[in-house]
Design an enzyme around this catalytic site. Structure first.
Site, PDB file in Angstrom:
ATOM      1  N   SER A 145       0.816  -1.003   0.073  1.00  0.00           N
ATOM      2  CA  SER A 145       0.018   0.065   0.243  1.00  0.00           C
ATOM      3  C   SER A 145       0.731   1.431  -0.242  1.00  0.00           C
ATOM      4  O   SER A 145       1.982   1.588   0.751  1.00  0.00           O
ATOM      5  CB  SER A 145      -0.900  -0.082   1.601  1.00  0.00           C
ATOM      6  OG  SER A 145      -1.975   1.367   1.399  1.00  0.00           O
ATOM      7  N   TYR A 158      -2.996  -0.036  10.125  1.00  0.00           N
ATOM      8  CA  TYR A 158      -2.739  -1.335   8.842  1.00  0.00           C
ATOM      9  C   TYR A 158      -1.384  -0.753   7.675  1.00  0.00           C
ATOM     10  O   TYR A 158      -1.052  -1.730   7.116  1.00  0.00           O
ATOM     11  CB  TYR A 158      -3.916  -0.477   7.795  1.00  0.00           C
ATOM     12  CG  TYR A 158      -4.073  -1.196   6.550  1.00  0.00           C
ATOM     13  CD1 TYR A 158      -4.589  -1.726   5.805  1.00  0.00           C
ATOM     14  CD2 TYR A 158      -3.838  -0.333   5.053  1.00  0.00           C
ATOM     15  CE1 TYR A 158      -4.611  -2.769   4.373  1.00  0.00           C
ATOM     16  CE2 TYR A 158      -3.800  -0.352   3.916  1.00  0.00           C
ATOM     17  CZ  TYR A 158      -4.563  -1.668   3.959  1.00  0.00           C
ATOM     18  OH  TYR A 158      -4.006  -2.087   2.056  1.00  0.00           O
TER      19      TYR A 158
END
Length: 254
Positions: A145, A158
């Site tokens: 990400s 996350y």
């Protein structure tokens, strides 16, 4: 139907929606026999039906990748069986995103996110990559990400899991690469999901980039096809940014 992945077999986790679904559809369109993995039988069957209707090959294998080694090993064994005894391509896509601030994240949430986002792909790769190495080839594609390398004020938990995945990508490339297994990652930027309006708040995170707004799941799928195909034979341990320029470019005045 194209043939860039003709004769290949693939397992895509979290393949019943969004990025995972797009990757599975594109793999099948490129000639691969794909196992769609996820928790939702109905959605999984819908993806399989779409692939079959287009002339491709796909099967659904239900799996709740809770981070336990047993869950990952069961999926690896069943997917290998369904795919005729081998998995050529593994896409570690399944994950969850709680966007809470650090102080608002409790211990149970912390453990669950690390279990699903890190432990599950860790043990799934451990169950599949050695067989690839014994056959002398294969491809593992991890999903990272953009917020693993560009800090934002929410989602620290996350983003840390995706940082771990990017590190594992390089470590696994060193571990399995000499045996012919290519391990790489894709780092998506802001990716639109079904139903997003043009003024969706997430688009604000793409201001100041060349793209200017969020991308589509297909953009990630095209990158995955490249990393899964023989065209990327000289690509090892790399994180491919597919993020509209988010982490590398600043457009002044945008």
């Amino acid at each position: 139907m194209s043939t860039r992945l003709s004769g290949k077999t693939a397992l895509v986790t979290g393949a019943t929606s969004n990025i995972g679904r797009a990757i599975a559809l594109e793999f099948a369109a490129q000639g691969a026999h794909v196992v769609i993995s996820g928790r939702d039988q109905r959605r999984g069957d819908e993806v399989v039906a779409q692939i079959v209707a287009a002339g491709g090959r796909a099967d659904f294998v239900a799996a709740d990748l809770d981070g336990s080694a047993d869950a990952s090993h069961r999926l690896a064994a069943e997917a290998t069986r369904v795919l005729g005894g081998r998995i050529d391509i593994l896409v570690n896509n399944a994950g969850i995103y709680p966007g809470d601030a650090t102080a608002a994240t409790d211990e149970a949430t912390f453990d669950r996110v690390y279990a699903i986002n890190v432990k599950a792909p860790y043990f799934l790769t451990a169950a599949i990559a050695p067989a690839m190495a014994r056959r002398g080839g294969g491809a593992v594609i991890n999903l990272g990400s953009w917020i693993a390398r560009l800090g934002i004020p929410v989602g620290s938990l996350y983003s840390s899991t995706k940082g771990a995945i990017e590190t594992l990508t390089r470590a696994w490339a060193a571990e399995y690469g000499p045996s012919g297994v290519r391990v790489n990652a894709i780092s998506p930027g802001v990716i639109r999901s079904d139903g997003w309006a043009a003024d969706h708040p997430a688009n604000a995170m793409m201001r100041g980039t060349p793209a200017g707004s969020g991308g589509t799941p297909d953009a990630i799928a095209h990158a995955a096809v490249y990393l899964a195909s023989d065209e990327s034979a000289f690509v090892q341990g790399t994180v491919v940014d597919v993020d509209g320029g988010r982490v590398g470019v600043a457009v002044i005045g945008a």
